[in-house]
Design a protein around this motif. Structure first.
Motif, PDB file in Angstrom:
ATOM      1  N   ALA A 252      17.277   1.035 -17.819  1.00 18.70           N
ATOM      2  CA  ALA A 252      16.491   1.307 -19.026  1.00 18.70           C
ATOM      3  C   ALA A 252      16.455   2.800 -19.330  1.00 18.70           C
ATOM      4  O   ALA A 252      16.583   3.217 -20.495  1.00 18.70           O
ATOM      5  CB  ALA A 252      15.066   0.772 -18.840  1.00 18.70           C
TER       6      ALA A 252
ATOM      7  N   PHE B 272      24.674   0.237 -20.258  1.00 20.33           N
ATOM      8  CA  PHE B 272      24.374   0.896 -21.532  1.00 20.33           C
ATOM      9  C   PHE B 272      25.498   0.731 -22.549  1.00 20.33           C
ATOM     10  O   PHE B 272      25.267   0.725 -23.758  1.00 20.33           O
ATOM     11  CB  PHE B 272      23.921   2.359 -21.369  1.00 20.33           C
TER      12      PHE B 272
ATOM     13  N   SER C 163      18.182   4.556 -22.633  1.00 19.32           N
ATOM     14  CA  SER C 163      17.388   5.410 -23.519  1.00 19.32           C
ATOM     15  C   SER C 163      18.012   6.797 -23.655  1.00 19.32           C
ATOM     16  O   SER C 163      18.125   7.332 -24.765  1.00 19.32           O
ATOM     17  CB  SER C 163      15.960   5.535 -22.976  1.00 19.32           C
TER      18      SER C 163
ATOM     19  N   GLY D 154      14.028   2.109 -25.419  1.00 20.52           N
ATOM     20  CA  GLY D 154      14.238   2.459 -24.022  1.00 20.52           C
ATOM     21  C   GLY D 154      13.072   3.221 -23.421  1.00 20.52           C
ATOM     22  O   GLY D 154      12.734   3.030 -22.243  1.00 20.52           O
TER      23      GLY D 154
ATOM     24  N   SER E 153      11.166   1.703 -20.360  1.00 24.04           N
ATOM     25  CA  SER E 153      11.171   2.479 -19.120  1.00 24.04           C
ATOM     26  C   SER E 153       9.751   2.693 -18.593  1.00 24.04           C
ATOM     27  O   SER E 153       9.492   2.578 -17.392  1.00 24.04           O
ATOM     28  CB  SER E 153      11.855   3.832 -19.337  1.00 24.04           C
TER      29      SER E 153
END
Length: 297
Positions: free
Chosen positions: A184, A79, A188, A43, A47
């Motif tokens: 993203a 997610f 993460s 992630g 990102s």
């Protein structure tokens, strides 16, 4: 030289390859790292890359925009879908996981009919029913081939459908790259939050760091090309090419992992793909809304 539809089909083939390559690198790292740690590290890389792309393309927006209810619902579903899918993928053959995930277009059609009141005739209801029979054949509940990880991938399908239905109701003025960037970052952050509850941080070897970097690049390639495909092509023509992911997964499963899918998986996959193609055909014939633009997992 090529028509828009041909170019869009080629872009879809590249996108599906990107997603399967991502799954391959993730599965390779799952031998040493937990799904939350994979989410966290991949992630960060994804990102950063998405931030640069969004910045270069003028797609950045105020962070407060991410707090809009529909975007929050989409991000939360995304997610959860990622966590569920990575959990299943880490413990089952890549072709099996990909085959189960192909129930997503059927699930989205079902969700759109139930929650968004979109019209679905009896033929498409029948196709949805047949498609889920195919999923049951793949999962094989009550047999040796059935595990809790099959349910994890099924959960990923449900969460992905929620994500895609929320996307359909979002303001079209919000750039797709901004939405992907927020997802993203959220994925993460969730990964970093869950690491202490899943065995803690494990050392990341240079090899695993390389694989996760490749996974981040691959998933972004998949995302960019699927967006390009959906923007320039007729979705009734392009959407069937997303099933190429099964062929990619089958080949990579055999070559990289030595996994040959059993007959029920191949049979169930054929049923799911057949019912999905029929659903797309009926949507094109009836002239109703094109299949939802599913995004990365």
């Amino acid at each position: 030289m090529f028509s828009d539809n041909i170019r869009a089909a080629l872009f879809m083939l590249v996108a599906m390859a990107g997603f399967v390559v991502n799954d391959t690198f993730v599965k390779l790292t799952s031998e040493d790292l937990s799904p939350p740690q994979i989410m966290a590290v991949r992630g960060v890389a994804a990102s950063l890359l998405l931030f640069v792309l969004a910045w270069r393309m003028g797609a950045l927006r105020p962070v407060g925009l991410a707090l809009r209810p529909r975007l929050m619902l989409r991000t939360g579903a995304d997610f959860m879908a990622t966590l569920s899918y990575l959990t299943g993928l880490s413990q089952m053959p890549i072709a099996n996981a990909s085959a189960i995930f192909q129930a997503l277009p059927l699930t989205v059609t079902l969700g759109a009919a139930v929650f968004l009141r979109e019209p679905v005739g009896w033929r498409r209801w029948a196709a949805i029913g047949v498609g889920f029979v195919g999923v049951i054949i793949i999962v094989r509940p009550g047999t040796e081939g059935f595990t809790v990880y099959s349910l994890a991938v099924l959960a990923a399908v449900v969460f992905s459908a929620i994500r895609d239905l929320a996307t359909r109701r979002m303001d079209r003025a919000i750039p797709s790259l901004f939405i992907a960037l927020m997802a993203a970052i959220a994925v993460s952050l969730l990964g970093w939050t869950l690491i202490p509850f899943t065995g803690g941080w494990r050392p990341v070897s240079a090899e695993n760091a390389l694989w996760l970097s490749c996974a981040a690049v691959s998933i972004i390639v998949g995302y960019i090309f699927i967006v390009q495909s959906m923007r320039i092509g007729d979705m009734g023509f392009v959407a069937p090419f997303r099933y190429s992911v099964l062929l990619y997964a089958l080949v990579i499963g055999i070559v990289v992992f030595g996994d040959w899918p059993p007959t029920p998986v191949l049979l169930g996959s054929a049923i799911v793909v057949g019912s999905g193609l029929y659903t797309l055909y009926r949507e094109r014939v009836r002239g109703v809304a094109a299949p939802l633009k599913s995004q990365v997992h």
